[in-house]
Design an enzyme around this catalytic site. Structure first.
Site, PDB file in Angstrom:
ATOM      1  N   GLU A 144       0.890  -1.324  -0.004  1.00  0.00           N
ATOM      2  CA  GLU A 144       0.092  -0.149  -0.092  1.00  0.00           C
ATOM      3  C   GLU A 144       0.994   1.223   0.060  1.00  0.00           C
ATOM      4  OE1 GLU A 144      -2.890  -0.138   3.259  1.00  0.00           O
ATOM      5  OE2 GLU A 144      -4.272  -1.273   1.885  1.00  0.00           O
ATOM      6  N   GLU A 316      -6.793  -7.693  -0.471  1.00  0.00           N
ATOM      7  CA  GLU A 316      -7.411  -7.708   0.795  1.00  0.00           C
ATOM      8  C   GLU A 316      -8.819  -7.117   0.873  1.00  0.00           C
ATOM      9  OE1 GLU A 316      -5.137  -5.071   3.336  1.00  0.00           O
ATOM     10  OE2 GLU A 316      -3.282  -5.852   2.645  1.00  0.00           O
TER      11      GLU A 316
HETATM   12  C1  GAL Z   1      -4.700  -2.597   4.876  1.00  0.00           C
HETATM   13  C2  GAL Z   1      -3.225  -2.953   5.069  1.00  0.00           C
HETATM   14  C3  GAL Z   1      -3.203  -4.268   5.966  1.00  0.00           C
HETATM   15  C4  GAL Z   1      -3.926  -4.339   7.035  1.00  0.00           C
HETATM   16  C5  GAL Z   1      -5.502  -3.837   6.805  1.00  0.00           C
HETATM   17  C6  GAL Z   1      -6.327  -3.837   7.779  1.00  0.00           C
HETATM   18  O1  GAL Z   1      -4.825  -1.247   4.807  1.00  0.00           O
HETATM   19  O2  GAL Z   1      -2.792  -3.417   3.789  1.00  0.00           O
HETATM   20  O3  GAL Z   1      -1.674  -4.685   6.357  1.00  0.00           O
HETATM   21  O4  GAL Z   1      -3.314  -3.305   7.960  1.00  0.00           O
HETATM   22  O5  GAL Z   1      -5.309  -2.610   6.159  1.00  0.00           O
HETATM   23  O6  GAL Z   1      -7.592  -3.338   7.713  1.00  0.00           O
END
Ligand code: GAL
Length: 635
Positions: A144, A316
């Site tokens: 990110e 994610e």
């Molecule tokens: C994203 C990140 C992850 C985790 C997640 C939690 O922004 O890539 O590592 O922190 O959020 O929601």
């Protein structure tokens, strides 16, 4: 192509004895991809030069033994503590001149040459070791870029690199820079590039040309940092390289980063985003608290499909409450499945859930996973299993080009944020408002990068808010044969942020419109349009012979049309945009549909998907959709 599911996993967080069982359960749940490694630097290299690969070897082997494919992340978003001793000045510096500290993540400055060297070094070591590992089927660079406001850094390293960047951009001619930026104003002229500072800590506002140049430079630093990793990985591996982008992070040009990667991925947190990234009203936030905004994810799916030149994933996917939004409710039953299918309907190759098991310790203890911290199933895993079964049974999704497009330009976002001219005005929000209007009208949309010049197949193209428009883009749009929408602020600045002094903006070929005056509006002073809707936030006074499409109640033109081109000088509210889209769609020969609130549809080559983002069943033209319901219909 078979669409697939996956999860993000942190073997280093769990005793090794449970890895095999985890892997077996992942495979049994129908997952294909497991992303690992992206924060594991302190485990891989506890002290400088002392590499511990054995645990990662075994983790990859354990996953591979279950037929799972690994996405291996380079760990550069989390340099270990010893790095701060090696490179004490590697931290990004905020606008107030304060260095950021160790103790979370993303604590590096993209311009720091020493850290860039470390990033190359660990990437090379990893790629050498796993480049031909049969289980490592994809890579992720870092994690990110830009999250936690980390693109811009006012460090000494950034200052030195910015001077070099400017020297190159202006061919070493400081006089050219002074002229392009208008530095005669307030005696800001420089005698050499080495006199140029960063645009922070000035007494009052810095020169917008200086600010915009610094934003462009900062974006290029992200591109270079990423490219260095991608090139090294490719020396050792044929597997595709990806990066996981975030929602509404616009401080670097994702299209440019994307050109160096095979796959774009992004991290979709619909409930987390609703509170602070969507720009939703309090009432909308309440109504969609457990579902997320009906358009925000879809816009990013379409954007990142363009960034990945057709190849994209959700890396994610939110599976339950997150830890980081102002409020963190649970999703409505069915929403995890809906979000997953919505991504597939937009062409995602894979959707991975974050994370496999909820962590019992540290910053993200309150973040749900597919499993609870005690390893029992959390609610989302049942929905993931259901999707896995549906993927096995159902026909494959066949993506197709849309007939409606929106041009998206990161540079325009920087121009608007450099000079919003009214509190809170943002290009991204302008785009989201237009995207929403198209979706309310039942349209399927492609997002196009700003260097697109070939528009075959599109009937309607929206290009609002492009503050700087190169002449060849203006010509390509005018000649595309599609209906085109411009404004507000289209072509309002030249490439160095001055108002063009030739013909007044927007100076569009074939469209007789000029902007003679602009104003930004207080939130409580919208200007009503004749026959419904309003211009709010921003309103331009238009002159020209083009035909009036929308006007204020007082009779001032707000949108003017000539041939197939329309210029709208107002930032329209939802009712106003719905009217404008109806006019353009009719002219473009598009069939408009009136979608019930919270219901959205998207077409592929062979079918139509329908999604109900509401918390109650809704009657639609294709039948009754249950709450959080998904419907697939062959065309
Ligand atoms: C994203 C990140 C992850 C985790 C997640 C939690 O922004 O890539 O590592 O922190 O959020 O929601």
């Amino acid at each position: 192509m078979k669409r697939t599911l996956g999860a993000c996993y942190y073997p280093e967080h769990w005793p090794e004895e449970i890895w095999a069982e985890d892997a077996a359960r992942m495979a049994a749940a129908g997952l294909t991809w497991i992303r690992i490694g992206e924060f594991s630097w302190s485990k891989l290299e506890p002290t400088p030069g002392e590499l511990h690969w054995d645990w990662l070897d075994r983790a990859i082997e354990t996953l591979g033994a279950q037929g799972l494919k690994v996405v291996l992340g380079t760990p550069t978003a989390t340099p270990p503590r010893w790095m701060a001793e090696r490179h004490p000045d590697m931290f990004a510096v905020d606008e107030q001149g304060r260095a950021r500290g160790f103790g979370s993540r993303r604590h590096y400055c993209f311009s720091h040459k020493g850290y860039l060297g470390e990033s190359r070094r660990i990437t090379r070591l990893m790629a050498e070791r796993y480049g031909d590992n049969p289980h490592v089927a994809a890579w992720q660079t870092d994690n990110e870029y830009g999250c936690h406001d980390t693109v811009i850094s006012y460090s000494d390293a950034a200052k030195a690199a910015f001077r070099d960047w400017l020297r190159e951009a202006f061919d070493g001619d400081i006089g050219a820079l002074n002229t392009a930026w208008g530095n005669v104003f307030w005696s800001m002229e420089y005698r050499s590039f080495d006199e140029i500072g960063l645009p922070n800590l000035t007494v009052t506002e810095p020169n917008p040309a200086h600010v915009l140049a610094f934003k462009r430079f900062s974006s290029d630093q992200v591109v270079a940092f990423n490219r260095a990793q991608a090139e090294i990985i490719r020396e050792f591996s044929n597997a595709p390289v990806s990066h996981n982008y975030m929602g509404r992070v616009t401080e670097f040009d994702h299209f440019k980063v994307g050109k160096d990667l095979e796959i774009a991925t992004w991290d979709s947190y619909p409930l987390g985003f609703l509170e602070d990234r969507v720009g939703a009203t309090v009432e909308e936030q309440r109504r969609y608290a457990r579902q997320g905004d009906p358009d925000f994810q879809a816009l990013h799916h379409d954007l990142y499909r363009a960034v990945g030149r057709g190849r994209w994933w959700v890396m994610e996917q939110q599976p339950g409450p997150v830890n980081w939004a102002p409020y963190n409710p649970s999703p409505l039953p069915g929403m995890v499945r809906l979000w997953t299918w919505e991504a597939f309907a937009h062409g995602a190759e894979a959707v991975c859930y974050f994370r496999w098991r909820q962590a019992p310790f540290a910053q993200e203890q309150m973040h749900a996973g597919l499993l609870r911290p005690d390893s029992k199933d959390a609610p989302a895993i049942a929905e993931a299993r259901q999707v896995a079964q549906e993927l096995r049974d159902a026909p494959e999704v066949q993506p197709a080009q849309a007939t409606v497009a929106i041009l998206f330009d990161y540079d325009a976002d920087w121009a608007w944020s450099t000079q919003p001219h009214g509190a809170g005005l943002s290009y991204f929000q302008l785009i989201l408002d237009h995207y929403k209007a198209l979706r309310r009208a039942g349209q399927t949309i492609d997002i196009l990068p700003p260097d697109t010049r070939e528009f075959t197949g599109y009937k309607l193209i929206l290009a609002p808010g492009l503050m700087h428009m190169p002449q060849d883009l203006k010509i390509a749009l005018a000649e595309s044969g599609a209906e085109i929408l411009y404004g507000p602020r289209s072509g309002a600045r030249d490439g160095h942020f001055s108002i063009p002094t030739g013909p007044l903006p927007p100076a569009l070929p074939g469209l007789d419109v000029t902007v003679s005056r602009v104003e930004s509006l207080r939130p409580d002073m919208p200007v009503a349009l004749k026959d419904g809707g309003a211009a709010h936030r921003y309103l331009e006074e238009l002159e020209g012979r083009a035909e009036v499409v929308l006007e204020t109640e007082a009779g001032a033109p707000v949108a003017l049309r000539e041939g197939r081109q329309t210029y709208c000088g107002g930032w329209l509210d939802a009712a106003g945009l719905d009217r404008l889209i109806a006019v353009l769609a009719e002219a473009a020969g598009l069939a408009l549909r009136s979608m019930p609130e919270g219901v959205r549809t998207r077409r592929t080559a062979t079918e139509e998907f329908w999604f109900n983002h509401r918390a109650e069943p809704v009657q639609t033209e294709v039948g009754l959709l249950p709450a959080a319901g998904v419907l697939r219909r062959p065309l």
